[in-house]
Design an enzyme around this catalytic site. Structure first.
Site, PDB file in Angstrom:
ATOM      1  N   ASN A  61      -7.177  10.949   0.572  1.00 30.97           N
ATOM      2  CA  ASN A  61      -6.200   9.887   0.319  1.00 30.97           C
ATOM      3  C   ASN A  61      -5.712   9.338   1.671  1.00 30.97           C
ATOM      4  OD1 ASN A  61      -3.565   8.689   0.018  1.00 30.97           O
ATOM      5  ND2 ASN A  61      -3.493   9.504  -2.053  1.00 30.97           N
ATOM      6  N   HIS A 120      -1.194   7.634   3.796  1.00 29.10           N
ATOM      7  CA  HIS A 120      -0.219   7.884   4.862  1.00 29.10           C
ATOM      8  C   HIS A 120      -0.679   7.421   6.240  1.00 29.10           C
ATOM      9  CE1 HIS A 120       2.445   9.301   1.958  1.00 29.10           C
ATOM     10  NE2 HIS A 120       1.614  10.243   1.541  1.00 29.10           N
ATOM     11  N   HIS A 147      -3.354   4.455  -3.089  1.00 32.33           N
ATOM     12  CA  HIS A 147      -2.392   4.162  -4.156  1.00 32.33           C
ATOM     13  C   HIS A 147      -1.743   2.820  -3.843  1.00 32.33           C
ATOM     14  CE1 HIS A 147       1.371   5.737  -6.539  1.00 32.33           C
ATOM     15  NE2 HIS A 147       0.953   4.567  -6.968  1.00 32.33           N
ATOM     16  N   ARG A 196       0.989   0.746  -4.584  1.00 27.54           N
ATOM     17  CA  ARG A 196       2.278   0.838  -5.283  1.00 27.54           C
ATOM     18  C   ARG A 196       2.845  -0.549  -5.500  1.00 27.54           C
ATOM     19  NH1 ARG A 196       4.453   6.470  -4.698  1.00 27.54           N
ATOM     20  NH2 ARG A 196       6.212   5.693  -5.859  1.00 27.54           N
ATOM     21  N   ARG A 200       4.562  -0.108  -0.321  1.00 27.78           N
ATOM     22  CA  ARG A 200       5.209   0.574   0.809  1.00 27.78           C
ATOM     23  C   ARG A 200       4.205   1.104   1.825  1.00 27.78           C
ATOM     24  NH1 ARG A 200       7.596   5.977  -2.021  1.00 27.78           N
ATOM     25  NH2 ARG A 200       8.607   4.433  -3.330  1.00 27.78           N
ATOM     26  N   GLU A 224      -5.357   4.637  -7.138  1.00 27.33           N
ATOM     27  CA  GLU A 224      -4.242   5.156  -7.934  1.00 27.33           C
ATOM     28  C   GLU A 224      -3.317   3.991  -8.249  1.00 27.33           C
ATOM     29  OE1 GLU A 224      -2.186   8.216  -5.830  1.00 27.33           O
ATOM     30  OE2 GLU A 224      -3.909   9.538  -5.795  1.00 27.33           O
ATOM     31  N   THR A 261       4.694  10.649  -5.540  1.00 27.49           N
ATOM     32  CA  THR A 261       4.568  10.784  -6.990  1.00 27.49           C
ATOM     33  C   THR A 261       5.156  12.138  -7.405  1.00 27.49           C
ATOM     34  OG1 THR A 261       2.493   9.601  -6.694  1.00 27.49           O
ATOM     35  CG2 THR A 261       2.939  10.490  -8.886  1.00 27.49           C
ATOM     36  N   GLU A 305      -6.468  14.631 -13.608  1.00 25.67           N
ATOM     37  CA  GLU A 305      -6.124  15.220 -12.317  1.00 25.67           C
ATOM     38  C   GLU A 305      -4.869  16.056 -12.542  1.00 25.67           C
ATOM     39  OE1 GLU A 305      -5.689  12.657  -8.872  1.00 25.67           O
ATOM     40  OE2 GLU A 305      -4.498  14.188  -7.854  1.00 25.67           O
ATOM     41  N   HIS A 330      -2.003  17.121  -5.004  1.00 26.98           N
ATOM     42  CA  HIS A 330      -0.609  16.892  -4.642  1.00 26.98           C
ATOM     43  C   HIS A 330      -0.038  18.128  -3.955  1.00 26.98           C
ATOM     44  CE1 HIS A 330       3.312  15.156  -4.319  1.00 26.98           C
ATOM     45  NE2 HIS A 330       2.800  14.023  -4.727  1.00 26.98           N
TER      46      HIS A 330
HETATM   47  N1  PXP Z   1      -2.990  12.886  -6.302  1.00 32.46           N
HETATM   48  C1  PXP Z   1      -2.076  11.951  -6.643  1.00 32.46           C
HETATM   49  C2  PXP Z   1      -2.149  11.363  -8.013  1.00 32.46           C
HETATM   50  C3  PXP Z   1      -1.100  11.519  -5.728  1.00 32.46           C
HETATM   51  O1  PXP Z   1      -0.210  10.589  -6.095  1.00 32.46           O
HETATM   52  C4  PXP Z   1      -1.097  12.069  -4.437  1.00 32.46           C
HETATM   53  C5  PXP Z   1      -0.077  11.615  -3.444  1.00 32.46           C
HETATM   54  O2  PXP Z   1      -0.368  10.367  -2.979  1.00 32.46           O
HETATM   55  C6  PXP Z   1      -2.089  13.023  -4.121  1.00 32.46           C
HETATM   56  C7  PXP Z   1      -2.994  13.436  -5.076  1.00 32.46           C
HETATM   57  C8  PXP Z   1      -2.211  13.618  -2.748  1.00 32.46           C
HETATM   58  O3  PXP Z   1      -1.096  14.368  -2.438  1.00 32.46           O
HETATM   59  P1  PXP Z   1      -0.853  14.816  -0.942  1.00 32.46           P
HETATM   60  O4  PXP Z   1      -0.646  13.572  -0.144  1.00 32.46           O
HETATM   61  O5  PXP Z   1       0.367  15.671  -1.048  1.00 32.46           O
HETATM   62  O6  PXP Z   1      -2.082  15.558  -0.512  1.00 32.46           O
END
Ligand code: PXP
Length: 239
Positions: A7, A10, A43, A45, A49, A70, A101, A151, A191
């Site tokens: 992902n 960030h 994602h 949003r 953001r 996402e 999330t 998931e 997550h």
């Molecule tokens: N899965 C989903 C659905 C999420 O919303 C997120 C956070 O963006 C993640 C996985 C990944 O989580 P993390 O950034 O804590 O690894």
């Protein structure tokens, strides 16, 4: 063998902290793929953001593995997904004030809305995943309304304050995986997973993919993005 989905939200968070054009999540996605990631996640949003519409468009053009978008199950995002055509969509709950999330979808509360969104996506050839808590009832409903994949939200497990709590919370995940497996759903998890707490998942070969972002971007600050992805790849591939 389990897959790693990276992902890149960030990377965009750091960019948005200054409102400039770097670091670029699209560039990071290319590095993640070079390091072996088999899927890229972002994602989009409602408040944009971190990831924005330009990022999503360019990721669609440049990702060579698989793009997982996402999104909240709302009409604006549905329109964008149908226009961009990511390989898959993960439906997630979204609250404007949350830091990230915070919980899984309540599919049971709004089955008709989720069925409609899932059908519209699937009619366009987009696979649909539901991000749910490790709750068999939610998983069964996600299956009923047309989910291809679930998931499992691992945030509660990741937040455990000690081993005992982690073990207790992990048991719920094991039960959820068994439920999803019996329904023939694809299974992924994510997550809050990190380089340590993910190791408990080695006993769950049914989990096909891990969705990981924050800890990889964090480690990348110290060791570089490619190495941070490779180190997580080695753990996942060792399961
Ligand atoms: N899965 C989903 C659905 C999420 O919303 C997120 C956070 O963006 C993640 C996985 C990944 O989580 P993390 O950034 O804590 O690894």
């Amino acid at each position: 063998m389990a897959k790693l989905a990276v992902n890149v939200d960030h990377v965009a968070t750091v960019r948005e902290a200054r409102g400039i054009n770097y670091p670029d999540p699209v560039f990071a996605a290319g590095i993640a793929e070079m390091a072996g990631a088999e899927c890229i996640i972002c994602h989009l949003r409602e408040d944009r953001r971190h990831i924005n519409d330009r990022d999503l468009r360019l990721l669609k053009e440049t990702v060579k593995t698989r793009l997982n978008m996402e999104m909240a199950a709302v009409d604006e995002m549905l329109g964008i997904a149908i226009d961009i055509r990511p390989d898959m969509v993960t439906l997630v709950p979204e609250k404007r004030e949350e830091l990230t999330t915070e919980g899984g979808l309540d599919v049971i509360a709004k089955p008709d809305q989720y069925r409609r969104v899932a059908e519209s996506l699937k009619n366009k050839g987009i696979r649909v995943s539901f991000f749910v808590d490790p709750d068999p009832a939610q998983i069964e409903m996600a299956h009923r309304v047309g989910g291809d994949i679930i998931e499992i939200h691992t945030g509660h497990y990741s937040d455990a304050r000690n081993e005992l709590e982690a073990e207790e919370r992990f048991k719920r995940i094991v039960k959820a995986v068994e439920t999803a497996h019996s329904l023939d759903l694809g299974i992924s998890a994510g997550h809050g997973l990190d380089y340590i707490n993910i190791k408990r998942f080695s006993v769950l070969p049914q989990v096909e993919e891990y969705s990981i972002g924050h800890v990889i971007v964090s480690k990348a600050i110290y060791v570089g993005f490619e190495k941070a992805v490779r180190e997580m790849m080695e753990i996942v591939k060792g399961f």
